[in-house]
Write an enzyme that holds these catalytic residues in place. Structure first.
Site, PDB file in Angstrom:
ATOM      1  N   LYS A   1      59.009 -47.235 -60.865  1.00 46.70           N
ATOM      2  CA  LYS A   1      59.071 -47.566 -62.300  1.00 46.70           C
ATOM      3  C   LYS A   1      59.017 -46.238 -63.045  1.00 46.70           C
ATOM      4  CE  LYS A   1      57.046 -51.210 -65.114  1.00 46.70           C
ATOM      5  NZ  LYS A   1      58.286 -51.725 -65.693  1.00 46.70           N
TER       6      LYS A   1
HETATM    7  N1  PMP Z   1      62.677 -55.086 -63.134  1.00 47.06           N
HETATM    8  C1  PMP Z   1      62.466 -54.100 -64.011  1.00 47.06           C
HETATM    9  C2  PMP Z   1      63.516 -53.070 -64.203  1.00 47.06           C
HETATM   10  C3  PMP Z   1      61.265 -54.059 -64.745  1.00 47.06           C
HETATM   11  O1  PMP Z   1      61.041 -53.080 -65.623  1.00 47.06           O
HETATM   12  C4  PMP Z   1      60.306 -55.086 -64.550  1.00 47.06           C
HETATM   13  C5  PMP Z   1      59.027 -55.078 -65.358  1.00 47.06           C
HETATM   14  N2  PMP Z   1      58.015 -54.340 -64.735  1.00 47.06           N
HETATM   15  C6  PMP Z   1      60.557 -56.075 -63.597  1.00 47.06           C
HETATM   16  C7  PMP Z   1      61.766 -56.058 -62.917  1.00 47.06           C
HETATM   17  C8  PMP Z   1      59.542 -57.137 -63.287  1.00 47.06           C
HETATM   18  O2  PMP Z   1      58.469 -56.589 -62.549  1.00 47.06           O
HETATM   19  P1  PMP Z   1      57.016 -57.204 -62.663  1.00 47.06           P
HETATM   20  O3  PMP Z   1      57.138 -58.654 -62.315  1.00 47.06           O
HETATM   21  O4  PMP Z   1      56.213 -56.470 -61.643  1.00 47.06           O
HETATM   22  O5  PMP Z   1      56.554 -56.985 -64.045  1.00 47.06           O
END
Ligand code: PMP
Length: 305
Positions: free
Chosen positions: A157
């Protein structure tokens, strides 16, 4: 939007107004930072705030740090404890969003990852719904492509990579859509701007594999488990073709911010019957029960403040 009350910053908890960096900060100029994002859910009956899967979020956060050579002594446990300490200080009695951010903190010119100071900050702020039409979203296929693992790893991320997500989201919003689906270089559907995707075909729940340039979402993983354990569904991880979205029965997006957002139209075509389907509906309800600490079977996913 309300500002955070406090922040963990340079090793201690300070009022948010004191958590400031200079404009020459490396991460601000070059995107050399990684972040996390989790939610805290206020349970009015129990008068408690529950943080959803903080250990899993911090495991992924530390993996993102590893990719970007951000080095800390922390473990998922120590980061969770820090967060809970911050939240006890904040004393929010409402739903919140929690943002850990690790960044290259030197105020210098020069693109690199090595020989730079690493800093960590965590803050939380009140947060509600993210996608307005979350039971009837109209999505488009973005003309932007998803970054590749050999460009900026989507598995991390990484702050700089979110310039891509911002292009995707704004172009979709300005064209009148709620969200966009993004294809990878092979033309497979990967995810939304900041959420993973699921479709239902012939009653089977299908989501792209983690090797298709997606973020390994914690909500994705939770929904896969709830679908298998509670609804007895078959869940498949496999590449998804663009045209499968036009013929699937149900489509929904998952993420910490988006929670379970149901898409009912793609590029002016109805998805399934053009309304929220039974699988998405049941998963939405189950998810809300679990994150609010109202389902004892999944209580181990919640950390009470
Ligand atoms: N894909 C991206 C590109 C994101 O930024 C997020 C948000 N964190 C997600 C998927 C979903 O991940 P999560 O369920 O861990 O929030």
């Amino acid at each position: 939007m309300d500002l955070p009350k406090n922040a963990y910053f340079q090793g201690g908890i300070v009022p948010y107004s004191e958590a400031k960096v200079g404009v020459a900060t490396h991460a601000l100029n070059y995107g050399t930072a990684v972040f996390g994002g989790m939610r805290g859910y206020w349970n009015e009956e129990k008068k408690r705030l529950f943080v959803f899967r903080p250990l899993d979020h911090f495991r992924r956060f530390l993996n993102s740090c590893r990719i970007m050579s951000l080095e800390f002594d922390h473990t998922p446990d120590s980061l969770t404890n820090l967060t809970l300490e911050l939240l006890r200080r904040d004393a929010y009695q409402q739903d919140i969003y929690i943002r850990p951010l690790a960044y290259k903190a030197d105020e210098v010119i020069g693109v690199r990852l090595h020989d730079l100071k690493d800093e960590l900050t965590i803050f939380a702020m009140p947060f509600g719904q993210y996608v307005k039409n979350d039971t009837c979203a109209h999505v488009t296929i973005s003309s932007w492509r998803r970054i590749d693992d050999n460009m900026i790893p989507a598995r991390g991320k990484i702050s700089g990579a979110y310039a891509g997500s911002a292009l995707i989201k704004t172009d979709a919003a300005r064209a009148g859509f709620d969200e966009a689906l993004v294809l990878n270089q092979e033309g497979h559907v990967t995810e939304g701007s900041a959420m993973n995707i699921f479709m239902v075909r012939d009653g089977v729940l299908i989501t792209p594999p983690v090797t298709d340039n997606i973020l390994e979402g914690i909500t994705r993983r939770s929904i896969m488990e709830l679908a298998k354990q509670e609804l007895g569904l078959t869940v498949l991880e496999r590449p998804i073709d663009r045209s499968e979205i036009y013929v699937c029965e149900e489509l929904f997006l998952t993420g910490t911010a988006a929670q379970v957002t149901v898409a009912t139209q793609v590029d002016h075509r109805p998805i399934g019957k053009g309304e929220m389907g039974p699988i998405a509906g049941q998963l939405r309800q189950l998810f809300q029960e679990v994150v609010h600490g109202n389902n004892p079977k999944y209580a181990h996913w919640n950390a009470a403040v």
